[in-house]
Design a protein around this motif. Structure first.
Motif, short mmCIF file in Angstrom:
data_model
loop_
_atom_site.label_atom_id
_atom_site.label_comp_id
_atom_site.label_asym_id
_atom_site.label_seq_id
_atom_site.Cartn_x
_atom_site.Cartn_y
_atom_site.Cartn_z
N ILE A 93 27.75 8.62 38.09
CA ILE A 93 26.85 9.58 37.32
C ILE A 93 27.52 9.88 36.40
O ILE A 93 26.57 9.85 34.86
CB ILE A 93 26.28 10.50 38.42
CG1 ILE A 93 25.45 10.18 39.32
CG2 ILE A 93 25.34 11.56 37.30
CD1 ILE A 93 24.91 11.11 40.36
N LYS A 94 28.55 10.60 36.13
CA LYS A 94 29.06 11.12 34.89
C LYS A 94 29.52 10.20 33.92
O LYS A 94 29.40 10.50 32.59
CB LYS A 94 30.44 12.00 35.39
CG LYS A 94 30.19 13.36 36.13
CD LYS A 94 31.37 13.83 36.62
CE LYS A 94 31.17 15.07 37.05
NZ LYS A 94 32.38 15.91 37.64
N SER A 95 30.00 8.89 34.24
CA SER A 95 30.12 7.94 33.24
C SER A 95 29.02 7.15 32.84
O SER A 95 29.22 6.03 32.02
CB SER A 95 31.23 7.18 33.57
OG SER A 95 30.74 6.62 35.07
N SER A 96 27.73 7.21 33.37
CA SER A 96 26.49 6.42 32.99
C SER A 96 25.45 7.20 32.39
O SER A 96 24.36 6.41 32.11
CB SER A 96 26.13 6.05 34.27
OG SER A 96 27.12 5.16 35.01
N THR A 97 25.67 8.31 31.88
CA THR A 97 24.61 8.98 30.89
C THR A 97 24.19 8.28 29.67
O THR A 97 23.26 8.24 29.14
CB THR A 97 24.71 10.44 30.90
OG1 THR A 97 25.93 10.61 30.21
CG2 THR A 97 24.97 11.19 32.06
#
Length: 246
Positions: A93-97
């Protein structure tokens, strides 16, 4: 049940299917399960029991094959009751925004934390990534319209289906274009289209006709002209999005 939160805000049908599923997932995965959030129509007033999905974001510390395997039975049981789970890791999640900005914003703007850490609430999504995904989706959708038309020709039933599916995929893009303008975001599709017309001077009446087709209403317009006009409006939105300055 005391480890689950915000249950009092939920539709009674949603609560009935969500609580046992969530408790079972927590028991199954323990500390590896960091968060459960309900998102989409099940959070708002548009939810229709036994028709609308109960969308759940389950955030894990890790997702290995054994984690997936032991979830199979429970998730299959949940699907029969309308639960649609999305399993992601914290790091994913943190790397896919920047990769899926629209999807995460749509979740973030209509969700309720059920268990654990409020990961969606902490997410930051940059406007330039939203604009880029809007452009990608619009242009990709336009290419699909060209390609499918060349495959099926003017077969009325399939053209209607093509238009309806196209509009369904574009509604989140319309919302995101309004978001980039800093406008309050409507929930109802008709309001989204009306606001889009007002902000970007596109043919809102045309999109509303396709929406009526989606709703099962009869649209008496010449289908070939309707399809041509629809292509023109999507092309116009591609240009608008490409030239948009943030």
């Amino acid at each position: 049940m005391d480890i689950l939160v915000n249950l009092e805000k939920l539709n009674s049908h949603v609560r009935k299917v969500l609580v046992p599923f969530s408790q079972a997932m927590i028991a199954l995965h323990g500390d590896n399960l960091k968060s459960i959030s309900l998102y989409g129509s099940a959070v708002g007033e548009d939810f229709i029991p036994k028709k609308s999905n109960v969308n759940l974001l389950l955030v894990m510390e890790r997702i290995d094959p054994p984690d997936l395997k032991k979830s199979l039975k429970l998730i299959n049981q949940g699907r029969k009751k309308g639960i649609v789970p999305l399993l992601l890791t914290v790091e994913h999640i943190k790397s896919s925004t920047d990769t899926f900005p629209i999807e995460f914003l749509e979740m973030k703007e209509s969700y309720s934390l059920i268990y654990g850490k409020d990961i969606l609430g902490e997410l930051e999504v940059k406007g330039r990534n939203v604009r880029l995904q809007c452009e990608q989706q619009l242009k990709g959708g336009l290419i699909r319209l060209y390609q499918v038309y060349l495959e099926i020709g003017m077969k009325e039933k399939r053209i209607r289906s093509l238009l309806v599916n196209s509009l369904t995929s574009l509604i989140p893009i319309f919302r995101s274009l309004l978001r980039l303008k800093g406008k309050a975001l409507p929930v109802k599709k008709r309001d989204i289209i009306s606001d889009l017309e007002r902000e970007f001077t596109v043919n809102g009446a045309l999109f509303l006709k396709v929406l009526e087709m989606k709703e099962g209403k009869k649209v008496k317009d010449n289908l070939e002209k309707l399809f041509g006009d629809y292509l023109e409006e999507v092309e116009k939105l591609c240009i608008i999005c490409d030239r948009m300055e943030l």
